[in-house]
Design an enzyme around this catalytic site. Structure first.
Site, PDB file in Angstrom:
ATOM      1  N   THR A 191       7.629  -0.565  67.739  1.00 17.51           N
ATOM      2  CA  THR A 191       7.808   0.643  68.541  1.00 17.51           C
ATOM      3  C   THR A 191       7.742   1.859  67.624  1.00 17.51           C
ATOM      4  O   THR A 191       8.312   1.855  66.541  1.00 17.51           O
ATOM      5  CB  THR A 191       9.170   0.607  69.261  1.00 17.51           C
ATOM      6  OG1 THR A 191       9.265  -0.601  70.024  1.00 17.51           O
ATOM      7  CG2 THR A 191       9.324   1.802  70.193  1.00 17.51           C
ATOM      8  N   VAL A 192       7.043   2.915  68.070  1.00 19.20           N
ATOM      9  CA  VAL A 192       6.915   4.133  67.268  1.00 19.20           C
ATOM     10  C   VAL A 192       7.632   5.267  67.988  1.00 19.20           C
ATOM     11  O   VAL A 192       7.409   5.508  69.182  1.00 19.20           O
ATOM     12  CB  VAL A 192       5.431   4.505  67.033  1.00 19.20           C
ATOM     13  CG1 VAL A 192       5.342   5.779  66.200  1.00 19.20           C
ATOM     14  CG2 VAL A 192       4.703   3.364  66.342  1.00 19.20           C
ATOM     15  N   LYS A 234       8.305   4.162  62.683  1.00 22.14           N
ATOM     16  CA  LYS A 234       7.862   2.856  63.196  1.00 22.14           C
ATOM     17  C   LYS A 234       8.954   1.831  62.931  1.00 22.14           C
ATOM     18  O   LYS A 234       9.432   1.678  61.812  1.00 22.14           O
ATOM     19  CB  LYS A 234       6.564   2.457  62.487  1.00 22.14           C
ATOM     20  CG  LYS A 234       5.883   1.216  63.032  1.00 22.14           C
ATOM     21  CD  LYS A 234       4.543   1.029  62.312  1.00 22.14           C
ATOM     22  CE  LYS A 234       3.787  -0.173  62.817  1.00 22.14           C
ATOM     23  NZ  LYS A 234       2.494  -0.326  62.122  1.00 22.14           N
ATOM     24  N   ASP A 284      -8.152  -4.815  60.972  1.00 16.70           N
ATOM     25  CA  ASP A 284      -7.920  -4.636  62.407  1.00 16.70           C
ATOM     26  C   ASP A 284      -8.480  -3.285  62.850  1.00 16.70           C
ATOM     27  O   ASP A 284      -7.785  -2.477  63.472  1.00 16.70           O
ATOM     28  CB  ASP A 284      -6.433  -4.744  62.736  1.00 16.70           C
ATOM     29  CG  ASP A 284      -6.180  -5.010  64.222  1.00 16.70           C
ATOM     30  OD1 ASP A 284      -7.136  -5.385  64.927  1.00 16.70           O
ATOM     31  OD2 ASP A 284      -5.028  -4.857  64.659  1.00 16.70           O
TER      32      ASP A 284
END
Length: 301
Positions: A1-2, A16, A112
């Site tokens: 979660t940020v 983060k 990624d």
């Protein structure tokens, strides 16, 4: 979660935090700190520091307020980011990946690359983020064998098959992202009537001269004579065999050429001796390291 946070000096930051205390998430955080502490590039999100005085570690980044490339590209309605913005963002992303691969002290593979990991600031400048899965490649090795990580739709099929990670794995993912920018279709859900995924269908249409069937209509009105050149770069990046793909430095330079044709036409002495081996349909240029730096030095990083 940020989270959005404010430091004591009123500086706005992004924080983060792992959702749970899981060894893999902690390892990814440690890896991200190690990777980002080695990088200083205008198109890579800045890591300010980390906090280890909590139950789980927290990472503190520069705050990028304008969401992700994915958010801006896949909006409701017929119009999205302008073609010029898409092309510039792709070029900025290519610059950052080329830096990771060939300029960083130890080469780094992002692993990624996708629009959801490209943050955009208030001026729509690209900031590559999320280095939790990234890996160093020792200078004396051309790749490494590792468990497959990444996002389906963007994953290099050779990496999936062999578990061998190389810089060309990022090149493949970047090529998929470039196709997504040109079509506004999502590679992890798209399926052509014939059963082909986005990458295969795009390559088939390009080879047959029928690319307009899949391109974003907005692109057809804004892209001008650069569409075929950019499509050729994308198709070169997603070739099945990694050794047939260009390097990210070559992709960066080719994108610069596509955006500044008049300037580069004047450089006939350099261009005449250069060849980029990116397969059929792509202008052929091959750069020595010296020539690469001569050309790329014009563009700020």
């Amino acid at each position: 979660t940020v989270y959005e946070g404010i430091l004591s000096d009123l500086h706005v930051v992004a924080i983060k935090k792992p959702k749970m205390v899981v060894r893999r998430e902690i390892d990814e955080f440690i890896n991200e700190v190690a990777i980002l502490s080695q990088i200083n590039h205008r198109n890579v999100v800045k890591l300010y520091g980390c906090c280890l005085e909590t139950e789980v570690p927290l990472l503190v980044y520069e705050f990028i307020s304008n969401g992700t490339l994915y958010d801006h590209l896949h909006v409701q309605g017929p119009r999205s980011l302008s073609w010029d913005d898409r092309l510039r963002i792709a070029t900025e992303t290519a610059k950052s990946l080329a830096h990771l691969h060939s300029t960083a002290l130890v080469p780094i593979i992002h692993r990624d690359v996708k629009p959801a990991n490209i943050l955009l600031d208030d001026t729509l400048t690209a900031k590559v983020a999320d280095f939790g899965a990234s890996r160093y490649i020792p200078l004396d090795r051309s790749g490494l064998t590792t468990n497959v990580q990444g996002t389906l739709g963007y994953l290099d099929p050779m990496y999936m098959h062999t578990w061998r990670l190389t810089e060309k794995s990022d090149v493949y993912s970047f090529g998929v992202m470039l196709i997504e920018l040109m079509t506004r279709k999502k590679p992890f859900t798209y399926m052509a009537p014939e059963g082909n995924g986005l990458v295969a269908h795009f390559a088939i249409l390009f080879a047959g001269g029928n690319l307009s069937e899949i391109l974003d209509p907005q692109l057809l009105s804004e892209g001008g004579d650069r569409i075929d050149e950019i499509a050729a770069i994308a198709v070169a990046c997603v070739k099945l065999r990694g050794e047939e793909r260009p390097t990210m430095r070559q992709v960066e330079l080719r994108l610069e050429v596509a955006q500044s044709p008049k300037e580069f036409e004047a450089d006939g002495d350099i261009a005449a001796n250069s060849q980029l081996a990116c397969g059929p349909g792509l202008t052929s240029r091959q750069y020595s390291m010296e020539e690469e730096y001569v050309l790329s030095a014009r563009y700020p990083r």
